[in-house]
Design a protein around this motif. Structure first.
Motif, PDB file in Angstrom:
ATOM      1  N   GLN A 268       0.817  -1.218   0.000  1.00  0.00           N
ATOM      2  CA  GLN A 268       0.000   0.000   0.000  1.00  0.00           C
ATOM      3  C   GLN A 268       0.850   1.267   0.000  1.00  0.00           C
ATOM      4  N   THR A 269       2.117   1.140  -0.384  1.00  0.00           N
ATOM      5  CA  THR A 269       3.024   2.286  -0.349  1.00  0.00           C
ATOM      6  C   THR A 269       2.477   3.473  -1.122  1.00  0.00           C
ATOM      7  N   ALA A 270       1.987   3.246  -2.333  1.00  0.00           N
ATOM      8  CA  ALA A 270       1.523   4.361  -3.170  1.00  0.00           C
ATOM      9  C   ALA A 270       0.413   5.141  -2.486  1.00  0.00           C
ATOM     10  N   GLU A 271      -0.565   4.433  -1.904  1.00  0.00           N
ATOM     11  CA  GLU A 271      -1.674   5.108  -1.244  1.00  0.00           C
ATOM     12  C   GLU A 271      -1.205   5.897  -0.034  1.00  0.00           C
ATOM     13  N   VAL A 272      -0.287   5.315   0.728  1.00  0.00           N
ATOM     14  CA  VAL A 272       0.225   5.998   1.913  1.00  0.00           C
ATOM     15  C   VAL A 272       1.005   7.251   1.513  1.00  0.00           C
ATOM     16  N   LEU A 273       1.799   7.159   0.460  1.00  0.00           N
ATOM     17  CA  LEU A 273       2.570   8.322   0.026  1.00  0.00           C
ATOM     18  C   LEU A 273       1.657   9.468  -0.391  1.00  0.00           C
ATOM     19  N   VAL A 274       0.576   9.151  -1.067  1.00  0.00           N
ATOM     20  CA  VAL A 274      -0.369  10.197  -1.472  1.00  0.00           C
ATOM     21  C   VAL A 274      -0.990  10.856  -0.242  1.00  0.00           C
ATOM     22  N   ASP A 275      -1.420  10.052   0.715  1.00  0.00           N
ATOM     23  CA  ASP A 275      -2.040  10.612   1.915  1.00  0.00           C
ATOM     24  C   ASP A 275      -1.042  11.416   2.734  1.00  0.00           C
ATOM     25  N   LEU A 276       0.205  10.965   2.754  1.00  0.00           N
ATOM     26  CA  LEU A 276       1.249  11.700   3.464  1.00  0.00           C
ATOM     27  C   LEU A 276       1.487  13.044   2.797  1.00  0.00           C
ATOM     28  N   ARG A 277       1.585  13.027   1.503  1.00  0.00           N
ATOM     29  CA  ARG A 277       1.829  14.255   0.738  1.00  0.00           C
ATOM     30  C   ARG A 277       0.692  15.256   0.917  1.00  0.00           C
ATOM     31  N   GLU A 278      -0.542  14.743   0.947  1.00  0.00           N
ATOM     32  CA  GLU A 278      -1.714  15.611   1.071  1.00  0.00           C
ATOM     33  C   GLU A 278      -2.050  15.923   2.527  1.00  0.00           C
ATOM     34  N   ARG A 279      -1.170  15.536   3.442  1.00  0.00           N
ATOM     35  CA  ARG A 279      -1.273  15.865   4.865  1.00  0.00           C
ATOM     36  C   ARG A 279      -2.544  15.286   5.484  1.00  0.00           C
ATOM     37  N   ARG A 280      -2.828  14.045   5.088  1.00  0.00           N
ATOM     38  CA  ARG A 280      -3.969  13.350   5.670  1.00  0.00           C
ATOM     39  C   ARG A 280      -3.529  12.365   6.755  1.00  0.00           C
ATOM     40  N   ILE A 281      -2.259  12.401   7.105  1.00  0.00           N
ATOM     41  CA  ILE A 281      -1.728  11.514   8.142  1.00  0.00           C
ATOM     42  C   ILE A 281      -1.217  12.352   9.302  1.00  0.00           C
ATOM     43  N   ARG A 282      -1.636  12.006  10.497  1.00  0.00           N
ATOM     44  CA  ARG A 282      -1.226  12.708  11.706  1.00  0.00           C
ATOM     45  C   ARG A 282      -0.026  11.969  12.294  1.00  0.00           C
ATOM     46  N   GLY A 283       1.061  12.673  12.462  1.00  0.00           N
ATOM     47  CA  GLY A 283       2.258  12.009  12.975  1.00  0.00           C
ATOM     48  C   GLY A 283       2.944  11.219  11.873  1.00  0.00           C
ATOM     49  N   LYS A 284       3.108   9.908  12.086  1.00  0.00           N
ATOM     50  CA  LYS A 284       3.870   9.076  11.174  1.00  0.00           C
ATOM     51  C   LYS A 284       3.020   7.968  10.563  1.00  0.00           C
ATOM     52  N   ALA A 285       3.441   7.513   9.394  1.00  0.00           N
ATOM     53  CA  ALA A 285       2.929   6.294   8.785  1.00  0.00           C
ATOM     54  C   ALA A 285       4.082   5.303   8.689  1.00  0.00           C
ATOM     55  N   VAL A 286       3.798   4.038   8.937  1.00  0.00           N
ATOM     56  CA  VAL A 286       4.832   3.005   8.884  1.00  0.00           C
ATOM     57  C   VAL A 286       4.359   1.878   7.978  1.00  0.00           C
ATOM     58  N   LEU A 287       5.248   1.434   7.108  1.00  0.00           N
ATOM     59  CA  LEU A 287       4.965   0.345   6.180  1.00  0.00           C
ATOM     60  C   LEU A 287       5.794  -0.873   6.563  1.00  0.00           C
ATOM     61  N   THR A 288       5.177  -2.053   6.523  1.00  0.00           N
ATOM     62  CA  THR A 288       5.848  -3.272   6.929  1.00  0.00           C
ATOM     63  C   THR A 288       6.083  -4.185   5.730  1.00  0.00           C
ATOM     64  N   THR A 289       7.168  -4.938   5.794  1.00  0.00           N
ATOM     65  CA  THR A 289       7.520  -5.834   4.683  1.00  0.00           C
ATOM     66  C   THR A 289       7.220  -7.297   4.985  1.00  0.00           C
ATOM     67  N   GLY A 290       6.667  -7.584   6.165  1.00  0.00           N
ATOM     68  CA  GLY A 290       6.382  -8.965   6.552  1.00  0.00           C
ATOM     69  C   GLY A 290       7.322  -9.445   7.620  1.00  0.00           C
ATOM     70  N   GLY A 291       6.837 -10.282   8.501  1.00  0.00           N
ATOM     71  CA  GLY A 291       7.678 -10.877   9.542  1.00  0.00           C
ATOM     72  C   GLY A 291       8.126  -9.898  10.593  1.00  0.00           C
ATOM     73  N   VAL A 292       7.289  -8.870  10.868  1.00  0.00           N
ATOM     74  CA  VAL A 292       7.685  -7.863  11.829  1.00  0.00           C
ATOM     75  C   VAL A 292       7.641  -8.399  13.249  1.00  0.00           C
ATOM     76  N   ARG A 293       8.663  -8.067  14.042  1.00  0.00           N
ATOM     77  CA  ARG A 293       8.692  -8.443  15.461  1.00  0.00           C
ATOM     78  C   ARG A 293       8.423  -7.214  16.309  1.00  0.00           C
TER      79      ARG A 293
END
Length: 293
Positions: A268-293
């Motif tokens: 979902q990187t593309a969608e998150v980048l658009v929302d980040l650019r348009e300032r629709r995200i408060r604070g931070k957005a984090v993207l995961t690649t799988g197997g997160v601990r």
């Protein structure tokens, strides 16, 4: 859109990290307007060391780390200089850690430049982004009387919890005067923020979120606070490891709280980048690649 690329080759002073989570920054989205061939963006990563640095520096294979490489973090593997890594304790997840580097380092270094803020009246513009949340919490903990400026009530709702004494939605509404201004929006906001200073006060200019040029009228400045100081600030300058260790320690001690508005799979990187650019995200957005601990 995904693309296949070779696994990065780590220099002798770099560790190879299997990236479990990365956090894009709004400024990085603007690099995509005119991308440099062969350059993968990404400065905020957390994951697992799969190849230790050949020169013997840095953490061993298997260590969980957070890192701040010059680029290349939006990928499954990233080569990170060991001087810009910090080892993570078991109780801090890769998701929380990935939200720390650029925004957290910026907040730490801004406060160092500003000096003692205890008892000082502080104005922070653009406060609802990643830097703003960290700076609010750190400054308030240091004893500052901080007023945060956010575009909307929804974007600023957590800032009071982080220690802001007041939250307003326009710079003009901030009840000055202020000893210190942290200014990050540029455009029409900077001259208004400058006018809110006490005589001899300081404005530290660290961003241009509006992407609008700033126009300063000499006669307005002359009629405003006497002896006002404008300082330009840019956070960059490795090594970053010491600051990352500080941020990790503060999070572990419960004295710093990453404000993560969205966690998503990297598909979902593309969608998150658009929302980040348009300032629709408060604070931070984090993207995961799988197997997160």
């Amino acid at each position: 859109m995904f693309a296949e690329d070779a696994q990065p080759l780590a220099a002798p002073h770099e560790a190879l990290i299997r990236v479990e989570a990365f956090a894009p920054n709004r400024g990085e989205t603007f690099l995509l307007e005119d991308p440099r061939p062969g350059v993968v963006p990404g400065k905020d990563v957390a994951g697992l060391v799969v190849q230790a640095a050949a020169d013997g520096s840095g953490p061993p294979v298997g260590a969980r780390v957070v890192g701040h490489p010059p680029s290349g973090g939006w990928a499954e593997y990233a080569a990170v200089p060991t001087h810009s890594l910090a080892v993570l304790p078991d109780d801090i997840s890769a998701v929380r850690a990935a939200a720390l580097p650029l925004a957290g380092i910026t907040a730490l270094r801004l406060l160092r430049v500003a000096g003692a803020v205890t008892g000082r009246r502080v104005l922070l513009t653009g406060a609802s982004g990643g830097v703003g949340h960290y700076l609010t919490e750190l400054a308030a903990a240091a004893g500052a009387d901080l007023t945060a400026v956010t575009a909307t009530a929804a974007r600023g709702e957590r800032l009071r919890e982080r220690g802001a004494a007041a939250v307003v939605h326009a710079v003009a509404d901030a009840p000055g005067p202020f000893d210190l201004v942290f200014e990050s929006t540029g455009g029409a906001d900077l001259p208004v923020a400058l006018s809110k200073l006490v005589p001899g006060g300081t404005l530290i200019w660290f961003g241009q979120a509006s992407r609008a040029p700033v126009t300063l009228n000499f006669f307005d400045i002359l009629a405003g606070p006497q002896r006002a100081v404008i300082r330009h600030f840019h956070y960059a300058g490795a090594p970053y490891g010491e600051d990352l260790n500080t941020l990790v320690r503060l999070v572990g001690d419960g004295r710093l709280h990453p404000e993560i508005d969205r966690v998503a799979d990297w598909s979902q990187t593309a969608e998150v980048l658009v929302d980040l650019r348009e300032r629709r995200i408060r604070g931070k957005a984090v993207l995961t690649t799988g197997g997160v601990r």
